[in-house]
Design an enzyme around this catalytic site. Structure first.
Site, PDB file in Angstrom:
ATOM      1  N   CYS A   1       0.875  -1.235  -0.183  1.00 55.05           N
ATOM      2  CA  CYS A   1       0.085   0.212   0.137  1.00 55.05           C
ATOM      3  C   CYS A   1       1.055   1.345   0.050  1.00 55.05           C
ATOM      4  O   CYS A   1       1.972   1.473  -0.956  1.00 55.05           O
ATOM      5  CB  CYS A   1      -1.122  -0.183   1.385  1.00 55.05           C
ATOM      6  SG  CYS A   1      -2.046   1.250   1.318  1.00 55.05           S
TER       7      CYS A   1
ATOM      8  N   HIS B   1      -7.870  -3.938  -3.653  1.00 58.92           N
ATOM      9  CA  HIS B   1      -6.816  -3.614  -2.753  1.00 58.92           C
ATOM     10  C   HIS B   1      -6.428  -4.242  -1.403  1.00 58.92           C
ATOM     11  O   HIS B   1      -7.324  -4.938  -1.082  1.00 58.92           O
ATOM     12  CB  HIS B   1      -7.193  -2.091  -2.258  1.00 58.92           C
ATOM     13  CG  HIS B   1      -5.756  -1.267  -1.681  1.00 58.92           C
ATOM     14  ND1 HIS B   1      -4.735  -0.977  -2.401  1.00 58.92           N
ATOM     15  CD2 HIS B   1      -5.657  -1.083  -0.383  1.00 58.92           C
ATOM     16  CE1 HIS B   1      -3.833  -0.509  -1.822  1.00 58.92           C
ATOM     17  NE2 HIS B   1      -4.470  -0.526  -0.423  1.00 58.92           N
TER      18      HIS B   1
ATOM     19  N   ASP C   1      -8.529  -2.750  -8.037  1.00 52.32           N
ATOM     20  CA  ASP C   1      -8.097  -1.866  -6.748  1.00 52.32           C
ATOM     21  C   ASP C   1      -8.583  -0.340  -7.308  1.00 52.32           C
ATOM     22  O   ASP C   1      -7.937   0.213  -8.088  1.00 52.32           O
ATOM     23  CB  ASP C   1      -6.603  -1.966  -6.730  1.00 52.32           C
ATOM     24  CG  ASP C   1      -6.060  -1.270  -5.607  1.00 52.32           C
ATOM     25  OD1 ASP C   1      -6.641  -0.183  -4.967  1.00 52.32           O
ATOM     26  OD2 ASP C   1      -4.992  -1.565  -5.307  1.00 52.32           O
TER      27      ASP C   1
END
Length: 218
Positions: free
Chosen positions: A114, A187, A160
């Protein structure tokens, strides 16, 4: 175990160290999501330590709040700290972990998730690392201002919404050397402590990552 790292500007931060099991192959730095040095990331560290890598996870929020670990359902708090972070300072903190690992010999690889995935890209541009891997790296557009210095692999979920197709394409155009893999997932698909976890995608991405590390960290 938690230890103390010192950045080049004198800032002291925590770093989780997972010793290599068996013959040490080299070092591996893991760069956090917006949740801090979580138990889930420590589990990832144990996975790679079992393969022979000495692993370090620098606490990148320590400049804002010492020891901050954010519950997964309080993402806005972590996002605020991420947005308040200075990129150059964050890379100094990451480099403190790289230097600590390098002292024990061998090359140092990077894996980021991330926010940390975007930082892994920056690490491949500005730090002395053997390679870097990003899992669903975010905020990619701010890292497209310089070339890669180290081999770089990126894993993205096709669903995502944090990394839309146009962002991925811009990164591929700016950094033609990056190796990109796309998965039928959203995600945080590799985070096994969140509902977003997609085991098949995560397993494939980690298998590719293990091969990439074996190629470049030796």
């Amino acid at each position: 175990m938690m230890t103390e790292l010192t950045a080049a500007d004198g800032h002291r931060l925590d770093g989780w160290i997972e010793p290599a099991i068996g013959a040490r192959k080299g070092g591996l730095m893991i760069l956090q999501e917006i949740f801090g040095v979580t138990d889930q990331l420590k589990g990832v560290a144990r996975h790679y330590a079992a393969l022979g890598y000495e692993v370090a996870i620098p606490a990148l929020f320590d400049r804002h709040e010492k020891g901050a670990v954010i519950p997964f359902d309080q993402g806005s708090r972590g996002r605020d700290m991420m947005l308040a972070s200075d990129l150059d300072q964050t890379m100094l903190d990451a480099d403190a972990a790289v230097q600590a690992l390098a002292k024990n010999g061998g090359k140092v690889g990077v894996i980021g998730f991330c926010w940390g995935g975007g930082l892994a890209l920056r690490a491949a541009q500005v730090l002395d690392v053997g390679c870097a891997v990003a899992f669903y790296g975010t905020r990619l557009t701010q890292y497209l201002d310089r070339p890669l210095k180290a081999p770089f692999m990126a894993h993205f979920g096709s669903l995502d919404d944090h990394v839309p197709p146009e962002m991925r394409e811009a990164a591929k155009a700016a950094l033609p050397g990056m190796e990109v893999h796309l998965y039928d997932a959203g995600h945080a698909f590799a985070n096994d402590a969140r509902p977003s976890h997609v085991p098949a995608a995560a397993n494939t991405a980690h298998a590719r990552t293990r091969g990439f590390l074996a190629l470049h960290i030796r």
